[in-house]
Design a protein around this motif. Structure first.
Motif, PDB file in Angstrom:
ATOM      1  N   UNK A 131      23.105  77.352 -20.607  1.00  0.00           N
ATOM      2  CA  UNK A 131      22.830  77.190 -19.175  1.00  0.00           C
ATOM      3  C   UNK A 131      23.511  78.234 -18.298  1.00  0.00           C
ATOM      4  N   UNK A 132      24.560  78.857 -18.796  1.00  0.00           N
ATOM      5  CA  UNK A 132      25.325  79.765 -17.950  1.00  0.00           C
ATOM      6  C   UNK A 132      25.514  81.095 -18.670  1.00  0.00           C
ATOM      7  N   UNK A 133      25.436  82.177 -17.906  1.00  0.00           N
ATOM      8  CA  UNK A 133      25.296  83.491 -18.519  1.00  0.00           C
ATOM      9  C   UNK A 133      26.574  84.302 -18.651  1.00  0.00           C
ATOM     10  N   UNK A 134      27.706  83.775 -18.198  1.00  0.00           N
ATOM     11  CA  UNK A 134      28.948  84.530 -18.346  1.00  0.00           C
ATOM     12  C   UNK A 134      30.097  83.580 -18.681  1.00  0.00           C
ATOM     13  N   UNK A 135      31.162  84.158 -19.173  1.00  0.00           N
ATOM     14  CA  UNK A 135      32.346  83.368 -19.489  1.00  0.00           C
ATOM     15  C   UNK A 135      32.866  82.671 -18.230  1.00  0.00           C
ATOM     16  N   UNK A 136      32.898  83.402 -17.130  1.00  0.00           N
ATOM     17  CA  UNK A 136      33.394  82.853 -15.873  1.00  0.00           C
ATOM     18  C   UNK A 136      32.572  81.649 -15.433  1.00  0.00           C
ATOM     19  N   UNK A 137      31.250  81.746 -15.540  1.00  0.00           N
ATOM     20  CA  UNK A 137      30.383  80.625 -15.166  1.00  0.00           C
ATOM     21  C   UNK A 137      30.627  79.421 -16.069  1.00  0.00           C
ATOM     22  N   UNK A 138      30.748  79.670 -17.369  1.00  0.00           N
ATOM     23  CA  UNK A 138      30.974  78.566 -18.304  1.00  0.00           C
ATOM     24  C   UNK A 138      32.292  77.870 -17.985  1.00  0.00           C
ATOM     25  N   UNK A 139      33.346  78.641 -17.767  1.00  0.00           N
ATOM     26  CA  UNK A 139      34.655  78.053 -17.461  1.00  0.00           C
ATOM     27  C   UNK A 139      34.563  77.223 -16.181  1.00  0.00           C
ATOM     28  N   UNK A 140      33.901  77.747 -15.157  1.00  0.00           N
ATOM     29  CA  UNK A 140      33.744  77.010 -13.903  1.00  0.00           C
ATOM     30  C   UNK A 140      32.961  75.720 -14.121  1.00  0.00           C
ATOM     31  N   UNK A 141      31.881  75.786 -14.885  1.00  0.00           N
ATOM     32  CA  UNK A 141      31.038  74.616 -15.107  1.00  0.00           C
ATOM     33  C   UNK A 141      31.701  73.593 -16.023  1.00  0.00           C
ATOM     34  N   UNK A 142      32.520  74.032 -16.957  1.00  0.00           N
ATOM     35  CA  UNK A 142      33.297  73.083 -17.769  1.00  0.00           C
ATOM     36  C   UNK A 142      34.191  72.272 -16.842  1.00  0.00           C
ATOM     37  N   UNK A 143      34.829  72.943 -15.885  1.00  0.00           N
ATOM     38  CA  UNK A 143      35.669  72.232 -14.916  1.00  0.00           C
ATOM     39  C   UNK A 143      34.868  71.228 -14.107  1.00  0.00           C
ATOM     40  N   UNK A 144      33.677  71.621 -13.645  1.00  0.00           N
ATOM     41  CA  UNK A 144      32.816  70.712 -12.888  1.00  0.00           C
ATOM     42  C   UNK A 144      32.360  69.539 -13.745  1.00  0.00           C
ATOM     43  N   UNK A 145      32.038  69.826 -14.993  1.00  0.00           N
ATOM     44  CA  UNK A 145      31.606  68.763 -15.908  1.00  0.00           C
ATOM     45  C   UNK A 145      32.716  67.734 -16.092  1.00  0.00           C
ATOM     46  N   UNK A 146      33.930  68.211 -16.300  1.00  0.00           N
ATOM     47  CA  UNK A 146      35.050  67.290 -16.502  1.00  0.00           C
ATOM     48  C   UNK A 146      35.301  66.476 -15.240  1.00  0.00           C
ATOM     49  N   UNK A 147      35.259  67.118 -14.075  1.00  0.00           N
ATOM     50  CA  UNK A 147      35.431  66.373 -12.823  1.00  0.00           C
ATOM     51  C   UNK A 147      34.343  65.317 -12.688  1.00  0.00           C
ATOM     52  N   UNK A 148      33.102  65.694 -13.006  1.00  0.00           N
ATOM     53  CA  UNK A 148      31.980  64.757 -12.917  1.00  0.00           C
ATOM     54  C   UNK A 148      32.219  63.538 -13.813  1.00  0.00           C
ATOM     55  N   UNK A 149      32.584  63.792 -15.051  1.00  0.00           N
ATOM     56  CA  UNK A 149      32.779  62.686 -15.993  1.00  0.00           C
ATOM     57  C   UNK A 149      34.019  61.858 -15.651  1.00  0.00           C
ATOM     58  N   UNK A 150      35.068  62.497 -15.153  1.00  0.00           N
ATOM     59  CA  UNK A 150      36.225  61.741 -14.676  1.00  0.00           C
ATOM     60  C   UNK A 150      35.831  60.865 -13.489  1.00  0.00           C
ATOM     61  N   UNK A 151      34.910  61.357 -12.679  1.00  0.00           N
ATOM     62  CA  UNK A 151      34.409  60.552 -11.572  1.00  0.00           C
ATOM     63  C   UNK A 151      33.807  59.251 -12.055  1.00  0.00           C
ATOM     64  N   UNK A 152      33.073  59.302 -13.167  1.00  0.00           N
ATOM     65  CA  UNK A 152      32.517  58.071 -13.733  1.00  0.00           C
ATOM     66  C   UNK A 152      33.629  57.147 -14.225  1.00  0.00           C
ATOM     67  N   UNK A 153      34.663  57.721 -14.818  1.00  0.00           N
ATOM     68  CA  UNK A 153      35.805  56.904 -15.243  1.00  0.00           C
ATOM     69  C   UNK A 153      36.412  56.177 -14.038  1.00  0.00           C
TER      70      UNK A 153
END
Length: 167
Positions: A131-153
């Motif tokens: 889904x993401x084309x650079x290391x920087x994008x992946x790192x940023x989106x991993x952070x967003x993913x974790x925040x999103x899932x922590x939000x469900x917690x």
């Protein structure tokens, strides 16, 4: 598509967790944060094995809840959660999932909780790479993913997370 080594992906997850406010991390009780290469049929809420190549939804990329809760969603709700898209010109329909919270939110735990087995936040490497084309994008989106899932917690639903910018 940018490919990360397993070590780079683990580091991205560790950095995202280190960046979380301390009070949030202290509030986590019996929650494991893990990563897997790809979502399994279980993660996607299917009864049968899923052997197709997933796709990437550009704006809607997280889905959460238990597999039973995901099964109970109607087609419109699943589409809003980023779980499905319509096939184009003979394509099959695919799911792509960046992360998943599998467990009970702290709100649900108030009714009683057996903490023998931890709840799990899983971050999926392959979908992030597709889904993401650079290391920087992946790192940023991993952070967003974790925040999103922590939000469900913490008991937030998809609409609440979307309103906060974590679709």
């Amino acid at each position: 598509m940018y490919r990360m080594t397993d070590e780079e992906f683990e580091t991205a997850i560790a950095e995202a967790l280190d960046a979380m406010p301390e009070q949030f991390m202290e509030a986590l009780q019996n929650v494991a944060v893990v990563w897997e290469e790809e979502p399994s049929a279980y993660h996607l809420g299917y009864d049968e094995e899923w052997d197709a190549e997933p796709w990437c939804a550009e704006d809607e990329y997280h889905e959460s809840g238990t597999p039973g809760e995901r099964d109970a969603k109607d087609d419109a709700a699943a589409e809003n959660a980023g779980g499905e898209r319509e096939a184009e010109d003979g394509e099959e329909e695919f799911d792509d999932l960046l992360g998943l919270f599998d467990g009970l939110s702290i709100v649900e735990r108030a009714n009683g909780y057996d903490d023998d087995i931890p709840d799990v936040i899983t971050v999926f490497k392959g979908p992030h790479e597709r889904c993401f084309s650079s290391r920087e994008e992946i790192v940023e989106e991993v952070g967003k993913t974790i925040i999103h899932e922590l939000g469900h917690y913490f008991g937030l639903n998809e609409d609440q997370l979307a309103a906060m910018g974590y679709e």
